[in-house]
Design a protein around this motif. Structure first.
Motif, short mmCIF file in Angstrom:
data_model
loop_
_atom_site.label_atom_id
_atom_site.label_comp_id
_atom_site.label_asym_id
_atom_site.label_seq_id
_atom_site.Cartn_x
_atom_site.Cartn_y
_atom_site.Cartn_z
N UNK A 200 1.82 8.06 -10.28
CA UNK A 200 1.42 8.09 -8.87
C UNK A 200 1.51 9.53 -8.39
N UNK A 201 0.36 10.13 -8.11
CA UNK A 201 0.33 11.53 -7.69
C UNK A 201 -1.08 12.05 -7.79
N UNK A 206 -0.83 19.08 -15.36
CA UNK A 206 0.51 18.64 -15.78
C UNK A 206 0.59 17.12 -15.87
N UNK A 207 0.07 16.45 -14.84
CA UNK A 207 0.09 14.98 -14.86
C UNK A 207 -0.76 14.44 -16.01
N UNK A 209 -1.33 15.89 -18.84
CA UNK A 209 -0.58 16.13 -20.07
C UNK A 209 0.52 15.09 -20.25
N UNK A 210 1.22 14.78 -19.15
CA UNK A 210 2.29 13.78 -19.20
C UNK A 210 1.74 12.40 -19.56
N UNK A 211 0.60 12.06 -18.97
CA UNK A 211 0.00 10.76 -19.25
C UNK A 211 -0.47 10.68 -20.70
N UNK A 212 -1.09 11.74 -21.19
CA UNK A 212 -1.56 11.76 -22.58
C UNK A 212 -0.39 11.60 -23.54
N UNK A 213 0.74 12.27 -23.22
CA UNK A 213 1.94 12.14 -24.07
C UNK A 213 2.40 10.68 -24.11
N UNK A 214 2.50 10.05 -22.94
CA UNK A 214 2.99 8.66 -22.86
C UNK A 214 2.08 7.72 -23.64
N UNK A 215 0.78 7.87 -23.45
CA UNK A 215 -0.17 7.01 -24.15
C UNK A 215 -0.11 7.23 -25.66
N UNK A 227 -4.07 4.15 -19.28
CA UNK A 227 -3.33 4.54 -18.09
C UNK A 227 -4.20 5.22 -17.06
N UNK A 228 -3.54 5.64 -15.98
CA UNK A 228 -4.28 6.25 -14.88
C UNK A 228 -3.35 7.13 -14.06
N UNK A 229 -3.96 8.09 -13.38
CA UNK A 229 -3.25 8.91 -12.39
C UNK A 229 -3.87 8.57 -11.05
#
Length: 284
Positions: A200-201, A206-207, A209-215, A227-229
């Motif tokens: 959520x943001x 940066x977001x 990159x964080x999402x790609x890492x988690x997925x 996922x989604x931002x």
């Protein structure tokens, strides 16, 4: 007995679904299952409620009668609890759990669970307790206190049992959030589940990159992952995504000092849990 799934049951509407989710978790985790019922023997009467106009003898007699009544209520509560525990045990056996245990304690639910914390791998509780009535917007005060006091994963259940096939994780990129993703990726609870991650943001590098890492972590764990931002208020954004994707279970954690942390320590937590139509797994 250590490292067990513990299910807190009472006379509420949610006790049966607590049984079913607890049995599912016990089988998936290959962990022992214990059903817990706590009899709160806190006296229902208080001297301050008595009028000062009663003569001493009459007042003492009334106190004795009220004390006897409290004792009788406690006996009835213990017997009701014993019957509920037997029914829960039988239901879990039907679900395939071998030799589920049952325990009954006197005291308060929160104090009892804190005392037994070292034995708990996962706590399963209903959205509301038996004293909360059936008002759909009410969240049991016991549950709020348990969330704040217990440092173990807590699965809050509601509705009817459904084996989770789509799981949503609220993610903020922090160190503890990353641990949560890694746990989700390898947890036997979600072995065959599709995993969704929402940040959520605003849409930033940066977001992303964080999402790609988690997925990536989830896919390495063998999960279908997407996922989604999304910008917006945390509670509303997560709830909207949940509805759109027909999510079966939401995973949240106590993350740093981000906005998502306020879901666990502030009023937003209560609002999120109160409004949720699906189970919520709180990682501590």
């Amino acid at each position: 007995m250590t490292d067990q799934v513990m299910a807190a049951i009472d006379g509420s509407y949610f006790s049966e679904v607590v049984c079913d989710y607890a049995a599912w978790a016990s089988l998936a985790l290959e962990a022992p299952l214990t059903f817990m019922h706590v009899v709160d023997n806190h006296p229902q009467t208080a001297e301050s409620n008595l009028t000062g106009n009663l003569r001493l003898g009459a007042r003492e007699k009334l106190l004795k009668e009220l004390s006897d009544l409290d004792e009788q209520r406690a006996k009835v509560s213990r017997e009701q609890g014993r019957l509920m525990l037997e029914a829960a045990q039988a239901r879990a056996i039907e679900d395939g759990v071998e030799a589920p245990a049952r325990r009954q304690r006197n005291g308060t639910l929160v104090e009892t669970l804190v005392e037994l914390e070292d034995e708990i791998r996962l706590l399963v509780v209903g959205k509301r307790g038996e004293t909360a009535g059936q008002a759909s917007g009410h969240l049991g005060s016991n549950l709020e206190r348990v969330v704040r006091e217990l440092h173990r994963p807590i699965l809050m259940v509601t509705g009817t049992f459904k084996r989770p096939e789509k799981v949503l994780m609220a993610f903020d990129g922090s160190k503890t959030a990353r641990k949560g993703v890694e746990m989700l990726a390898r947890s036997p609870l979600f072995k065959a589940a599709a995993c969704h991650v929402v940040i959520v943001g605003s849409e930033t590098a940066e977001h992303r990159s964080q999402l790609d890492w988690a997925l990536g972590i989830l896919k390495e764990g063998g999960h279908q992952a997407e996922g989604a931002i999304r910008a917006g208020e945390v509670e509303e954004t997560l709830a909207a995504y949940q509805r759109e994707q027909s999510i079966d279970l939401m995973v949240m954690g106590a993350y740093g000092h981000s906005r998502i942390r306020h879901l666990l320590v502030g009023s937003t937590t209560t609002a999120m849990m109160r409004s949720s139509k699906i189970p919520v797994l709180l990682l501590r």
